[in-house]
Design an enzyme around this catalytic site. Structure first.
Site, PDB file in Angstrom:
ATOM      1  N   GLU A 121       0.834  -1.203   0.000  1.00 21.51           N
ATOM      2  CA  GLU A 121       0.000   0.000   0.000  1.00 21.51           C
ATOM      3  C   GLU A 121       0.867   1.250   0.000  1.00 21.51           C
ATOM      4  O   GLU A 121       1.767   1.397   0.830  1.00 21.51           O
ATOM      5  CB  GLU A 121      -0.902   0.016   1.235  1.00 21.51           C
ATOM      6  CG  GLU A 121      -1.797   1.235   1.349  1.00 21.51           C
ATOM      7  CD  GLU A 121      -2.578   1.278   2.653  1.00 21.51           C
ATOM      8  OE1 GLU A 121      -3.553   2.032   2.733  1.00 21.51           O
ATOM      9  OE2 GLU A 121      -2.190   0.565   3.605  1.00 21.51           O
ATOM     10  N   GLU A 141     -11.537   2.326   6.690  1.00 21.49           N
ATOM     11  CA  GLU A 141     -10.392   2.650   7.542  1.00 21.49           C
ATOM     12  C   GLU A 141     -10.404   4.154   7.822  1.00 21.49           C
ATOM     13  O   GLU A 141      -9.628   4.917   7.247  1.00 21.49           O
ATOM     14  CB  GLU A 141      -9.085   2.224   6.871  1.00 21.49           C
ATOM     15  CG  GLU A 141      -7.887   2.299   7.803  1.00 21.49           C
ATOM     16  CD  GLU A 141      -6.574   2.020   7.105  1.00 21.49           C
ATOM     17  OE1 GLU A 141      -5.646   1.536   7.766  1.00 21.49           O
ATOM     18  OE2 GLU A 141      -6.460   2.303   5.892  1.00 21.49           O
TER      19      GLU A 141
END
Length: 264
Positions: free
Chosen positions: A140, A237
């Site tokens: 990521e 998130e």
């Protein structure tokens, strides 16, 4: 595309078991936990079963206090291997299928080429272990404002590493929040990596609060993913602006965005 509650951020102030109970009550079937290492894996697995939840993503342990991962740090290969083994133990117990392999923040005096070579070598070895366990390693890009010095901050940089590793067990975690914080063209950023996307996350770039699926760039990205056959998890998130459950009204807009897709 299924929504997963990130229990490291949602329902703050509650013990993990109560966070799970709240997520289940709010209709989530899947959850993310960034660093689920305070419990023994079998205890975590039992807790998930008790609440009917699937653990879909964890991170590798980040290292020493203040570190943001180990995979790209020359000289820390043994530490990364231990971190990955620990994460795989959690996956084995919980049937979690994804581990975000955190690259880390290299020291300023270490050559980028050495960090890249270390990262690729660590991931090649880690991919073999992960694939044997039926687990994917995800990478990521983290934005520079939130995580200064992280080894990559753009999805195309991650795609370059994935290509160099050359293993199907290593895939991309596309976070709309980090992409927006980097002020990238969302369409171009997603288009360049679309075949590699294994997991998605989002949040509003303003305060990392509840996502707004009606923002045109976000809506286009979600529809693009759906049109191209992405049926995986979308991780919530974000940091709730207030009560987590009360703030979930955005899910109606999320579904409306997907329902409005004009794919024939």
């Amino acid at each position: 595309m299924k929504l997963a509650a990130n229990l490291s951020l949602l329902y703050p102030g509650l013990p993990l078991a109560q966070r799970m109970a709240a997520a289940a009550r709010d209709g989530f079937a899947g959850v993310e936990i960034l660093f689920p290492y305070d419990l023994e894996p079998h205890e975590l697995a039992a807790m998930l079963r008790d609440h009917g939840l699937q653990l879909v993503l964890i991170n590798t342990p980040p290292g020493q206090p203040g570190e943001k991962g180990l995979a790209s740090l020359p000289g820390r290969e043994v530490d990364f291997n231990h971190a990955l083994q620990r994460a795989l133990q959690v996956c084995e117990a919980t049937q979690c299928g994804m581990i975000h392999a955190m690259a880390g923040v290299p020291a300023a005096d270490v050559a980028p080429g050495a960090c890249r070579a270390t990262l690729i070598d660590n991931l090649r070895q880690g991919a073999v272990l992960a694939s044997r366990a039926g687990v994917s390693l995800t990478l990521e890009a983290l934005n520079r404002a939130d995580v200064p010095g992280y080894f990559y901050n753009r999805p195309d940089q991650v795609a370059d590493i994935i290509a160099a590793v050359g293993h199907d067990a290593v895939r991309l975690q596309f976070d709309l929040y980090h992409t927006q914080r980097e002020a990238l063209d969302m369409d171009a950023a997603l288009d360049s990596v679309l075949p590699l996307v294994r997991h998605v996350q989002f949040a509003s770039p303003a305060g990392r609060h509840e996502p707004d699926p009606t923002v045109p760039a976000v809506a286009r990205a979600l529809r693009t993913l759906a049109r191209h056959g992405y049926t995986g998890w979308v991780g919530c998130e974000y940091i709730p602006a207030g009560d987590t459950s009360a703030g979930l009204a955005w899910r109606e807009a999320y579904q409306a965005v997907l329902d409005a897709d004009d794919t024939p």
